[in-house]
Design an enzyme around this catalytic site. Structure first.
Site, PDB file in Angstrom:
ATOM      1  N   GLY A 129       0.836  -1.201   0.000  1.00  0.00           N
ATOM      2  CA  GLY A 129       0.000   0.000   0.000  1.00  0.00           C
ATOM      3  C   GLY A 129       0.863   1.240   0.000  1.00  0.00           C
ATOM      4  N   LYS A 130       0.269   2.365  -0.184  1.00  0.00           N
ATOM      5  CA  LYS A 130       1.002   3.636  -0.092  1.00  0.00           C
ATOM      6  C   LYS A 130      -0.006   4.732   0.159  1.00  0.00           C
ATOM      7  CE  LYS A 130       5.323   4.997  -0.786  1.00  0.00           C
ATOM      8  NZ  LYS A 130       6.501   4.120  -0.638  1.00  0.00           N
TER       9      LYS A 130
END
Ligand code: GLU
Length: 439
Positions: free
Chosen positions: A123-124
């Site tokens: 994720g980011k």
């Protein structure tokens, strides 16, 4: 650390209305994934699953500025995949942040975590802002607002944020506190890269740079080049570049060029790193700016990439090595400290020129590896020592490097292609098993 600053009237700390720069990162990471998926013979349906982000959040964050104005910032979190475990990845504060950049970076985290065999997806997150123009109070309010917006989708078993460009342990502390105030529960494993006093782990701050330096030294060793004989240029002198330079200089390498947002320094005989570090420690924003020039010539961050040297380490932002400068690089080895510093077109040019590129998802994985140790520590309520962190980090990095080298040799592909084959293969295996299980 950000400084208390009064915003100049002519500049806005909220660049949301500026035209997006357009990032090739998403396009390039997707192309890399597709090439690996095809070589692995993945079913087209599975390919679509693995290239589509699982969940995306886009939030408007209204913040009261110090002068009473209300500014609205745009924040994002993309969970690219949670097939192998909770989404994992940093939070970036930068004017270039947009949904496509965060999507590309989130996908890179999925492949990075899989390559290191961590029990994570990818994720980011990011907020489109220029943190150098925000006061500490504004930054804290922005972080708390962003954290509150994330509460419904993050958690130690769901999605675990961490630092990235322009965020640090202070930002992680605000994030943890804001989340715990909402949930009413202590849960240190909800975020990594925290200060020690809030459940952080020794060695997390140095981890990414230490890993980049370790991979660089290992690459030199395998080429039969002694550290003392290596001339190295490093773009970026922040958390990653700064630590990379320190570790390589300690190992005896000659650092011939460095740069940060304020400019760069060059000396073909080697820079005086200890003196430069003393300068940046005394600079109010930790920058190279104003370094006395008698033992170094000024150099621009783009020029740095093409100086006469043996190793180039881009450790700043994405899209730095492009088709415009790839032909002019003199180094035989590139070690990617940043995420996505080389465009796909540049990658092809470098491959044709026989230049070795150690890819980001391997070279800069040290940060997320130590985040993993910190997460375990938080879940178990235990404490790791710095020695334990370092020795386990080094072993995991070198094991992953061995696996990538072996795959590259076996399939006669580049290190990046080999890294993607390993990573995509692992995620695909998990996806296939889960699909069978639900039929
Ligand atoms: N931001 C770092 C990266 O790009 C670390 C992420 C993490 O520790 O979760 O790998």
């Amino acid at each position: 650390m950000q400084q208390e600053r009064v915003e100049p009237a002519s500049r806005s700390s909220n660049p949301a209305r500026q035209a997006p720069r357009g990032s090739s990162l998403l396009r390039d990471s997707q192309a890399q994934f597709r090439a690996a998926a095809e070589r692995l013979g993945l079913d087209p349906g599975l390919q679509r699953v693995l290239e589509t982000p699982e969940r995306e959040l886009s939030v408007a964050l209204p913040i009261e500025m110090d002068d009473g104005r209300i500014e609205v910032f745009q924040g994002y979190r993309v969970q690219h995949s949670r097939l192998r475990g909770p989404a994992k990845g940093g939070i970036r504060y930068h004017p270039s942040v947009d949904l496509d950049e965060v999507r590309g970076l989130a996908a890179l985290m999925t492949w990075k975590c899989a390559l290191l065999d961590l029990p994570y997806g990818g994720g980011k997150g990011g907020v489109n802002c220029d943190p150098s123009l925000l006061s500490a109070g504004e930054l804290a309010r922005l972080t708390r607002a962003y954290a509150t917006a994330l509460v419904p989708i993050i958690g130690s078993r769901i999605d675990v944020p961490a630092p990235d460009v322009n965020t640090d342990e202070r930002v992680m502390a605000w994030l943890l506190d804001a989340v715990e105030q909402q949930t009413g529960m202590h849960d240190p494993a909800i975020v990594t890269g925290k200060p020690l006093a809030l459940g952080g782990i020794p060695g997390r701050g140095e981890a990414t740079g230490r890993g980049v330096a370790l991979i660089t030294l290992e690459t030199l060793k395998r080429r039969g080049i002694a550290p003392e004989a290596a001339r190295i240029a490093v773009q970026g002198f922040g958390k990653v570049g700064g630590q990379t330079v320190r570790t390589l200089a300690e190992a005896g390498c000659r650092i011939v060029a460095i740069s940060d947002v304020s400019g760069g320094l060059y000396n073909p005989h080697g820079l005086d790193i200890a003196r430069i570090i003393t300068h940046t420690r005394n600079h109010p924003r930790g920058l190279l700016e104003g370094y006395p020039g008698e033992d170094a010539d000024p150099i621009g961050p783009a020029e740095l990439l093409t100086v006469d040297c043996d190793v180039v380490i881009p450790a700043a932002l994405e899209g730095q090595i492009t088709e415009a400068n790839a032909g002019a690089i003199t180094a035989q080895i590139i070690v990617e400290g940043a995420n996505g510093p080389t465009t796909a077109e540049a990658d092809r040019i470098l491959a044709d020129r026989g230049i070795t590129v150690v890819p980001d998802i391997l070279a800069n994985a040290g940060g997320v590896v130590v985040s993993y140790f910190e997460w375990i520590q938080g879940l178990q309520g235990t404490r790791w020592t710095l020695d334990e962190v370092r020795s386990r980090l080094d072993r995991m990095m070198l094991d992953a490097y061995d696996a990538v080298l072996a795959r590259a040799e076996a399939e006669r592909v580049s290190l990046r292609e080999a890294a993607y084959l390993l990573a995509v293969g692992r995620v695909a295996e998990t996806a296939a098993l889960r699909r069978t299980a639900t039929k």
